[in-house]
Design an enzyme around this catalytic site. Structure first.
Site, PDB file in Angstrom:
ATOM      1  N   HIS A  83      52.746   1.848  -4.380  1.00  0.00           N
ATOM      2  CA  HIS A  83      51.954   0.796  -5.010  1.00  0.00           C
ATOM      3  C   HIS A  83      52.170  -0.491  -4.234  1.00  0.00           C
ATOM      4  CE1 HIS A  83      50.329  -1.937  -7.969  1.00  0.00           C
ATOM      5  NE2 HIS A  83      49.833  -0.904  -8.618  1.00  0.00           N
ATOM      6  N   ARG A  97      45.566  -8.067  -9.363  1.00  0.00           N
ATOM      7  CA  ARG A  97      44.621  -8.284  -8.275  1.00  0.00           C
ATOM      8  C   ARG A  97      43.195  -8.067  -8.769  1.00  0.00           C
ATOM      9  NH1 ARG A  97      45.949  -4.087  -4.764  1.00  0.00           N
ATOM     10  NH2 ARG A  97      47.356  -3.381  -6.387  1.00  0.00           N
TER      11      ARG A  97
END
Lengths: 242, 209, 607
Positions: free
Chosen positions: C256, C272
């Protein structure tokens, strides 16, 4: 900055030795930067005492496994930084729950019982239609449900509650909050009288004597005072109409 | 649904007892604060105090108040008794628990229970004295020059503390208030009423024995 | 009193996370007796930690308008770098919207469409008033549309709690604090499991017509992982140790992009997705330089590599825990951060002592997900043993191929639970019950003997925790985001040695009852075997595909490597043996992913 030596006073109890009295054992560990109790306890187990029992799962304050009394305060060990604690740290398991050994307690079974008693699921007569559009709901309602649904069932509110400590049937703040979650959910078709059957008693909301240790200790900051008061008022009206 | 539930539909005893506790508690707080204001009339002089006392006696308000206090206290005691840990083991658990978790509101509840129990005895004496002797500034002045001075000071502190914590807990339980600001407001009120009570006692004391 | 308890049932499901519980509900609703086994109380399962969301092409939000299963399918296949089975991906994409709506019916408080306009990354978004109150979606990496349904910051939590409430309602028994040690099988058919009670330490045998493994991933093989500490891959290695069940694509390990430094707790992609930026040491937003279209929201493998590439180019922020980059969400505002991204705010405050409303968050790519797992067919039935099923992260059903899209893992658990649950029920209904008690006895005796040997130190005195640390280090150092021949060979050699040593573990404690050291010792060999499969598979695969990036073979090689690794561990062997099978391509021939490719091979191999 010189490194601190931390002394952990840890409650020890082994259910394999039912005759042995519970005792407190001390461990000394040098502190490291950014050390949490998750790191410290694992270090103790791996380097000093492989028999030490405690529970961690997510180690990120999400799963609710590691509730314990840290210098008396019921909270999550994984998100407790040692830098916020004095040199001497006392660790005890949460009261109320079945002791599985040392710092490990059986919160899972307790919460399952409460969920069953309060029938903590959406009660609806509707059937699911795979082809249909979902039922609409306002986003504010969704957020209000989520506010109560956030409870991670760590048991800190239960262990910290004097009432739960002496009344085995009391569902505590977590139990009442769980019911509140369904009360605000329009998909649950239960009436207030049906909820009254579940929480309108001494084992439910009217057993709460307002100590507010739950509100002060909730590690994820659910506004439990507000949730308890909401259910109390709703149940008072339901009780009045009964 | 269980059989016992089916046979006793609509069981709302727990709610009613809780309601009785709350209502009687609120009434007692109201009574206490009114009472303290009335007593403080001594600060305006003996005449003012005695006039108020005679007024109350003339319209039998005193008798009413006594009956009220006996009934309300009895209700309150009856309702809250279920909260006091009955068994010795429970007592031990609760005190040990409070000592371990070091939580102020848990301690304040224990003090609430202790002050409540102690007050019960003192209130009986207090009501008995008032009924037996009546209200009169000179008699009161005489009393505060005896061992009764200590009695009144203790009762004052116990009652104000108990009322303050009780009111706090009630408001917290039923909601609509911010706990921490409520606590501050009630502390101020309690300090004021205790101050008022002490001033009144001092006023009686300075009347001479 | 017998030495062990024996439970007989129709379906035994190992793992009570989302996948396991959803399958249990499906099987039970077909009238079967189901028992769920779980290491921890079900609501503590790692599913609860998934903050971000669940992909389903509902197309309710303005930015998801026109979405449909075809687009979801295409995104998933591209994301997988054509490593997935396309019939599975198709089935998945078609079922996901139903699964989301069903979860809503059961009680998940999905965030809903709120009409009005708002700003996102400089653009104005106008929600359709006709869609008010329907389930909305947020933006996630590697998707053409906004498709990720969510409940604030706790999607996994609400899904798991809702699923568990249905399990409670249906009265499905859960035996929590139970760890599976081995599968009971006769080489052809799986007949149940031998398990150890973590309350008392006693052994138990469970026999069933269908056995299901839903134990999640193996993140904890890596030292730095976002995973919960229980994610040790136990379901995978008990299947592997039968010798006949293969693990698929174990070298496909997802990192990740944003694990928080240094506790490696996950900062969700929602950060994000909601508009957060990645900044380097000069506070320069570098992702648009590499990925002008998807920027921070290219697929995870690409973003992770870009970050590491940027760090290698000297733009990382130095820290005692290694170089990292910054995640910046300050411009989203206190209100948004404290509600929709509250979990992130809490993690930052509690574990890093920073406030994301005012501070930058230190992040680095961290092991996160295992695309690989027990290889199953489209019905979820494992290769090699009849009556054995696997689903969720523990399985290689294979809809993720070599890279999983954010939001597709929660979706997989629930969708697979629905579909595979039905297949499990069908299998259990057809099967007749014939378990020889000698077979159970033999399996239990074997485990008893193992435990006794560990307690006595019969085979040696190796320290289990020492072995574990060495395994973690080996994987983290040599089998990370950038891979190449030499480090992988080192890793294989080291893991070979560790595997031998793990057979000589002896306890330091007395091992009585629910002893935690014994539990760790019972797992260590299996864990090292999984690590070995990962390293061996990565060494053999001489191409780059999705999350598997070989610096010495930086391009995808569809001629030689459009195939799936199957790792077997023959009984008694000291290393895995690898086999391969073709990947099923039904609709979408291998092509360009639309992100990452162009410059993927320009990575300079320094560091």
């Amino acid at each position: 900055m010189s490194q601190r030596q931390l002394t952990f006073h840890i409650f020890r109890y082994n259910p394999e030795e039912p005759d042995a009295k519970p005792r407190t054992q001390s461990y000394v560990l040098p502190e490291e930067p950014g050390m949490t109790l998750f790191i410290a306890l694992n270090k103790i187990r791996e380097e000093q005492d492989p028999t030490l029992k405690f529970d961690f799962v997510c180690r990120a304050g999400i799963c609710g496994s590691c509730g314990m009394l840290i210098n008396g305060k019921p909270t999550l060990a994984c998100k407790t930084l040692t830098k916020d604690l004095p040199d001497r740290i006392s660790l005890m398991p949460l009261p109320v729950f079945q002791l599985l050994g040392d710092l490990s307690v059986d919160t899972g079974t307790w919460f399952r019982h409460v969920s069953l008693r309060t029938e903590a699921w959406v009660h609806t007569e509707k059937r699911f239609d795979p082809m249909a559009e979902e039922e609409r709901m306002s986003n504010d309602t969704a957020l209000a449900i989520y506010e109560a649904e956030r409870c991670i069932e760590c048991g800190c509110c239960i262990g910290g509650c004097a009432t739960a400590n002496i009344k085995p049937g009391f569902i505590g703040a977590a139990g009442v909050n769980r019911v509140a979650r369904f009360m605000v959910d329009p998909r649950d078709e239960r009436s207030d009288q049906q909820y009254f059957d579940v929480v309108g008693s001494e084992d439910g909301i009217f057993g709460c004597i307002g100590l507010m240790a739950c509100d002060d200790n909730c590690p994820i900051g659910i506004p439990l005072q507000g949730q308890l008061a909401y259910v109390r008022r709703k149940m008072a009206v339901a009780g009045w109409k009964r | 649904m269980q059989l016992q539930r089916a046979l006793t539909p609509g069981n709302k005893t727990d709610f009613l007892v809780e309601a009785a506790q709350t209502v009687s508690g609120l009434l007692l707080v109201g009574f206490l604060w009114t009472h303290m204001l009335f007593v403080a009339s001594i600060l305006l002089g003996i005449q003012a105090f005695d006039a108020l006392a005679h007024f109350m006696e003339r319209f039998r308000l005193l008798d009413l108040a006594v009956i009220f206090i006996i009934l309300t206290v009895a209700t309150h005691v009856g309702a809250v008794l279920r909260r006091i840990p009955g068994r010795w083991q429970e007592q031990k658990i609760v005190w040990k628990h409070a000592a371990i978790i070091r939580h102020p509101d848990t301690w304040s509840w224990l003090f609430q229970a202790v002050t409540g129990s102690a007050m019960l005895l003192l209130i009986i004496i207090h009501v008995f004295v008032v009924v037996y002797v009546g209200i009169d500034a000179t008699l009161s002045a005489d009393r505060v020059h005896s061992w009764m001075l200590g009695f009144y000071i203790v009762l004052l502190f116990l009652a104000e503390y108990h009322a303050s914590v009780g009111l706090y807990r009630t408001l917290v339980k039923w909601g609509f208030v911010k706990r921490h600001s409520l606590k501050r407001v009630l502390t101020v009120i309690t300090v004021c009423t205790i101050g008022l009570g002490l001033l009144s006692l001092w006023a009686f004391y300075s009347l001479g024995g | 009193m017998s030495r062990y308890d024996h439970f007989m049932t129709d379906v035994i499901i190992v793992g009570a996370g989302l996948a396991g519980e959803r399958a249990a509900v499906e099987a039970a609703s077909h009238g079967l007796r189901v028992i769920l086994l779980s290491l921890v109380p079900p609501r503590r399962s790692h599913s609860s930690a998934a903050q971000g969301g669940m992909q389903a092409s509902l197309g309710n939000s303005a930015m998801g308008k026109g979405d449909n299963p075809d687009i979801h399918f295409a995104d998933t296949v591209k994301g997988s770098d054509w490593g997935c089975d396309q019939d599975v991906a198709r089935l998945f994409a078609e079922t996901a919207p139903i699964a989301v709506r069903q979860m809503s019916y059961w009680g998940v408080p999905w965030n809903r469409v709120v009409p009005g306009t708002r700003l996102y990354d400089g653009k104005e978004i106008q929600e359709d008033p006709a869609k008010e109150g329907l389930i909305t979606a947020r933006n996630f990496g590697g998707t053409a549309k906004w498709r990720t349904c969510y409940t604030a910051d706790g999607t996994g939590h609400t899904l798991l709690y809702t699923m568990d409430s249905v399990v409670l309602k249906m009265g499905i028994p859960v035996h929590d604090r139970t760890e599976v040690l081995s599968l009971i099988h006769d080489g052809k058919r799986c007949l149940g499991v031998v398990a150890r009670c973590l309350r008392t330490g006693k052994l138990r045998a469970y026999t069933a017509k269908a056995t299901v493994i839903a134990t999640g991933g193996y993140g904890r093989l890596y030292g730095a992982s976002t995973n919960a500490v229980i994610n040790e891959g136990s379901g995978m290695f008990v299947a592997l140790e039968t010798g006949v069940v293969p693990l698929g694509n174990m070298e496909a390990v997802q990192f990740h992009p944003t694990g928080i430094v240094p506790s490696w707790i996950l900062i969700t992609e929602g950060a994000r997705g909601d508009g957060g930026y990645l900044l380097d040491k000069n506070l320069h937003r570098f992702m648009p330089d590499y990925e002008p279209n998807k920027k921070e929201l290219a697929s995870r493998d690409v973003v992770s590599r870009r970050i590491m590439q940027h760090i290698r180019s000297g733009y990382g922020v130095e820290s005692p825990y290694g170089a990292h980059v910054w995640l910046d969400i300050r411009h989203l505002g206190a209100r948004h951060i404290n509600t929709n991204l509250r979990e992130i705010a809490t993690i930052c405050r509690n574990f890093a002592g920073i406030d994301p409303v005012h501070d930058l968050i230190p992040v680095r790519p961290t092991q996160h997900y295992s695309m690989g797992g027990i290889r199953t067919n489209i019905d979820g039935m494992a290769y090699g043993l009849e009556g054995l099923f696997a689903l969720g992260e523990a399985a290689c059903w294979d809809m993720h191929g070599f890279n999983r899209l954010g939001g597709n893992s929660l979706a997989e658990t629930v969708v697979a639970g629905m579909i595979v649950g039905g297949k499990i029920a069908a299998c259990a209904k057809e099967a007749s019950y014939h378990v020889s008690s000698a077979l159970i006895e033999e399996q239990v005796r074997f485990q008893e003997d193992r435990i006794q040997a560990l307690i006595e130190g019969r085979h040696g005195r190796e320290n289990v925790y020492q072995l574990r640390r060495e395994m973690e280090q080996t994987l983290s150092e040599h089998v990370g985001i950038f891979r190449s021949e030499e480090p992988l060979q080192k890793a294989v050699a080291k893991l070979h040695e560790l595997h031998q040593r793990s057979l000589r573990v002896g306890l330091r404690s007395d091992g009585r009852g629910a002893n935690p050291e014994l539990a760790a010792a019972l797992r260590i060999t299996g864990m090292i075997r999984l690590a070995y499969c990962i390293a061996a598979g990565a060494l053999a695969r001489q191409e780059s595909r999705g999350s598997h990036y070989r610096e010495d073979f930086p391009k995808r090689d569809d001629v030689n490597w459009l195939k799936r690794t199957l790792a077997y561990w023959p009984v008694g062997a000291d290393q895995p043996s690898l086999a391969y099978e073709p990947v099923k391509i039904t609709e979408l021939p291998p092509g360009d992913r639309g992100y990452g490719e162009a410059s993927a091979h320009s990575v300079t191999a320094k560091g």
